[in-house]
Design an enzyme around this catalytic site. Structure first.
Site, PDB file in Angstrom:
ATOM      1  N   GLU A  85       0.845  -1.207   0.000  1.00  0.00           N
ATOM      2  CA  GLU A  85       0.000   0.000   0.000  1.00  0.00           C
ATOM      3  C   GLU A  85       0.877   1.253   0.000  1.00  0.00           C
ATOM      4  O   GLU A  85       1.716   1.451   0.884  1.00  0.00           O
ATOM      5  CB  GLU A  85      -0.943   0.001   1.215  1.00  0.00           C
ATOM      6  CG  GLU A  85      -2.002   1.092   1.101  1.00  0.00           C
ATOM      7  CD  GLU A  85      -3.084   0.990   2.180  1.00  0.00           C
ATOM      8  OE1 GLU A  85      -3.461  -0.138   2.541  1.00  0.00           O
ATOM      9  OE2 GLU A  85      -3.537   2.050   2.641  1.00  0.00           O
ATOM     10  N   LYS A 279      -7.938  -1.463  10.900  1.00  0.00           N
ATOM     11  CA  LYS A 279      -7.221  -1.815   9.658  1.00  0.00           C
ATOM     12  C   LYS A 279      -6.015  -0.910   9.478  1.00  0.00           C
ATOM     13  O   LYS A 279      -4.936  -1.339   9.049  1.00  0.00           O
ATOM     14  CB  LYS A 279      -8.180  -1.714   8.470  1.00  0.00           C
ATOM     15  CG  LYS A 279      -7.636  -2.273   7.162  1.00  0.00           C
ATOM     16  CD  LYS A 279      -6.843  -1.282   6.346  1.00  0.00           C
ATOM     17  CE  LYS A 279      -6.409  -1.866   5.012  1.00  0.00           C
ATOM     18  NZ  LYS A 279      -5.555  -0.962   4.242  1.00  0.00           N
ATOM     19  N   ASP A 295       4.093 -14.904  11.374  1.00  0.00           N
ATOM     20  CA  ASP A 295       2.829 -15.405  10.831  1.00  0.00           C
ATOM     21  C   ASP A 295       1.751 -14.311  10.957  1.00  0.00           C
ATOM     22  O   ASP A 295       1.161 -14.149  12.019  1.00  0.00           O
ATOM     23  CB  ASP A 295       2.462 -16.673  11.624  1.00  0.00           C
ATOM     24  CG  ASP A 295       1.190 -17.325  11.131  1.00  0.00           C
ATOM     25  OD1 ASP A 295       0.399 -16.670  10.428  1.00  0.00           O
ATOM     26  OD2 ASP A 295       0.968 -18.494  11.471  1.00  0.00           O
ATOM     27  N   HIS A 392      -2.791  10.119   0.412  1.00  0.00           N
ATOM     28  CA  HIS A 392      -2.859   8.780  -0.164  1.00  0.00           C
ATOM     29  C   HIS A 392      -2.666   8.846  -1.679  1.00  0.00           C
ATOM     30  O   HIS A 392      -1.894   8.082  -2.252  1.00  0.00           O
ATOM     31  CB  HIS A 392      -4.215   8.172   0.187  1.00  0.00           C
ATOM     32  CG  HIS A 392      -4.346   6.748  -0.236  1.00  0.00           C
ATOM     33  ND1 HIS A 392      -3.727   5.729   0.449  1.00  0.00           N
ATOM     34  CD2 HIS A 392      -4.980   6.178  -1.282  1.00  0.00           C
ATOM     35  CE1 HIS A 392      -3.998   4.588  -0.160  1.00  0.00           C
ATOM     36  NE2 HIS A 392      -4.753   4.840  -1.209  1.00  0.00           N
TER      37      HIS A 392
HETATM   38  C1  MEV Z   1      -6.189   2.735   4.756  1.00  0.00           C
HETATM   39  O1  MEV Z   1      -5.360   1.672   4.399  1.00  0.00           O
HETATM   40  C2  MEV Z   1      -6.295   2.855   6.269  1.00  0.00           C
HETATM   41  C3  MEV Z   1      -7.260   3.912   6.785  1.00  0.00           C
HETATM   42  O2  MEV Z   1      -8.575   3.691   6.234  1.00  0.00           O
HETATM   43  C4  MEV Z   1      -7.303   3.792   8.279  1.00  0.00           C
HETATM   44  C5  MEV Z   1      -8.338   4.673   8.963  1.00  0.00           C
HETATM   45  O3  MEV Z   1      -9.375   4.964   8.352  1.00  0.00           O
HETATM   46  O4  MEV Z   1      -8.096   5.007  10.131  1.00  0.00           O
HETATM   47  C6  MEV Z   1      -6.846   5.288   6.359  1.00  0.00           C
END
Ligand code: MEV
Length: 437
Positions: A85, A279, A295, A392
């Site tokens: 990513e 995530k 792992d 991003h």
């Molecule tokens: C993207 O990989 C992760 C995010 O969605 C985490 C979040 O929303 O806190 C930016």
């Protein structure tokens, strides 16, 4: 309908690829070439990778990058990350730089116990089972002595075995619930070997236990396996600073801290947000877990279970402001190893551990937790200021340019152009077209 293929694993790599190409890729030689293009010219290295698993056709590359400037418990570390990513390593580096100037990350181990269980069925007198267990426990421990000798030399071994009655969940269901200390190894093989030996011994001893009736003697062992839920193998990572240090994007430190805490409260309260919030934490965690040959499936499963430990899925991290001081922390279970498994076998994992100054498993737990917290800080900071897309998409620009097959010269010009313009797929397409015309 495609016929099943017998003995696929016995075919050579070349034969496997030919079968695949003919059967599923309409004889596409381009696909064959791509698979082969990723073979390593160093035959020994290629063989090493092929032997990690079965039916290997090729190697699957992920970028192996570095997030420098992490100050963790007073030590300056550069953290290796394996991740595809675009924005993750940049975000981790940015958070590391910020917190490096504000006291750094503090991390501590809250526990290191791992769990394994022998799941069995017993449909008899419960008191007799209790008595049998107490009479047999020492024999169970003795039975694994040959397996635990080396681990004990390193300070690990079996900590305890408990008999657990699970009949309220499922008729006849009981467990030997066992706790282990595995020091610097993740310990899966050690734990599973001990459990299987416990199971054999337990079953064999039951057949000669006089107080049991003949049906009680017939304990059914269903399975023996470690648990990837390790709530007592726990690490905590934290950052803190005076709120005024958090002034950002025209916001005062007080406003930033208040909005940050509000974003965390939302993640604590609401599962849809909590999953995405977590995530973001896993972006940092998985990347280090993968880079160090650990792992990541085990880590993912265990951490998400921990996020629901109180009956509702919630945020793994928390923040508060007290007396003008901002605190941000997380607590996660992590079963990691720095010896054994892939850690010493994959040449890049070995280097990753060297970069991290050959950490013990406990030190690696702290580093991984910090990577998760840093990533989370960076994501929430973007979300409550610029929005996530600005940063991003900047990092994603190169992927878009590659998709559009931009030349090196075009890339250079467009990277320069998008330093001061918003990146979107259509904007890049438009700009590239302008350049080409
Ligand atoms: C993207 O990989 C992760 C995010 O969605 C985490 C979040 O929303 O806190 C930016």
């Amino acid at each position: 309908m495609i016929e099943p293929i017998p003995g696929f694993s016995k075919l050579t790599k070349q034969e496997k690829i030919q079968w695949l190409s003919k059967t599923y890729l309409a004889g596409n030689t381009e696909a064959e070439n791509i698979l082969k293009q990723y073979w390593n010219p160093n035959a020994q290295l290629q063989q090493l990778h092929e032997e990690f698993t079965e039916n290997t056709l090729s190697n699957y590359y992920l970028p192996f990058g570095l997030a420098p400037n992490f100050l963790i418990n007073g030590n300056r570390l550069a953290i290796p990350m394996a991740i595809e990513e675009s924005s993750v390593i940049a975000a981790a580096s940015k958070a590391a730089k910020f917190w490096g100037k504000h006291g750094g990350f503090k991390a501590e181990i809250l526990g290191t116990q791992k769990i394994g269980q022998v799941h069995f069925m017993y449909n008899g007198d419960k008191e007799k089972l209790e008595n049998f267990f107490h009479a047999t426990k020492a024999k169970l421990i003795k039975a694994v002595a040959p397996l635990t000798r080396n681990m004990e030399k390193r300070g690990g071994g079996v900590i305890n075995i408990e008999l657990r009655d699970k009949t309220s969940l499922l008729g006849s269901y009981h467990q030997l619930h066992c706790t282990f200390e595995t020091k610097d190894s993740m310990g899966a093989n050690f734990i599973n070997s001990c459990l299987e030996r416990f199971a054999e011994t337990f079953k064999a001893e039951a057949t000669t236990y006089e107080a049991f009736s003949s049906s009680e003697k017939d304990i059914e062992i269903v399975m023996s396996i470690l648990s990837n839920y390790v709530p007592d193998c726990l690490v905590r990572a934290e950052v803190s600073c005076p709120v005024e240090d958090l002034a950002d994007h025209g916001m005062t430190g007080e406003d930033f801290a208040a909005k940050f805490v509000r974003a965390l409260r939302i993640a604590e309260a609401e599962p849809f947000r909590a999953v995405t919030h977590n995530k973001g934490i896993m972006n940092g965690i998985d990347a280090v877990v993968l880079a160090t040959g650990n792992d990541f499936r085990a880590v993912e499963a265990g951490i998400h279970a921990y996020a629901s430990k109180d009956g509702r899925y919630t945020s793994l991290s928390h923040a508060d402001v007290r007396n003008g001081h901002f605190r941000f922390w997380l607590e996660i279970p992590l079963a990691l190893g720095t010896v054994g498994g892939l850690t010493g076998l994959h040449p890049l994992s070995k280097i990753a551990l060297e970069i991290l100054q050959k950490p013990s498993a406990e030190e690696l737990m702290k580093i991984v937790a910090v990577a998760g917290l840093a990533q989370n800080f960076a994501a929430v900071r973007s979300l409550i200021t610029t929005g996530i897309q600005q940063g991003h998409m900047k990092m994603h620009l190169m992927n878009i340019l590659n998709q559009l097959k931009a030349s090196p010269e075009e890339k250079e010009q467009l990277v320069s152009h998008f330093k001061s313009h918003n990146v979107s797929h259509s904007a890049v397409e438009e700009q590239l077209e302008k350049l080409r015309n």
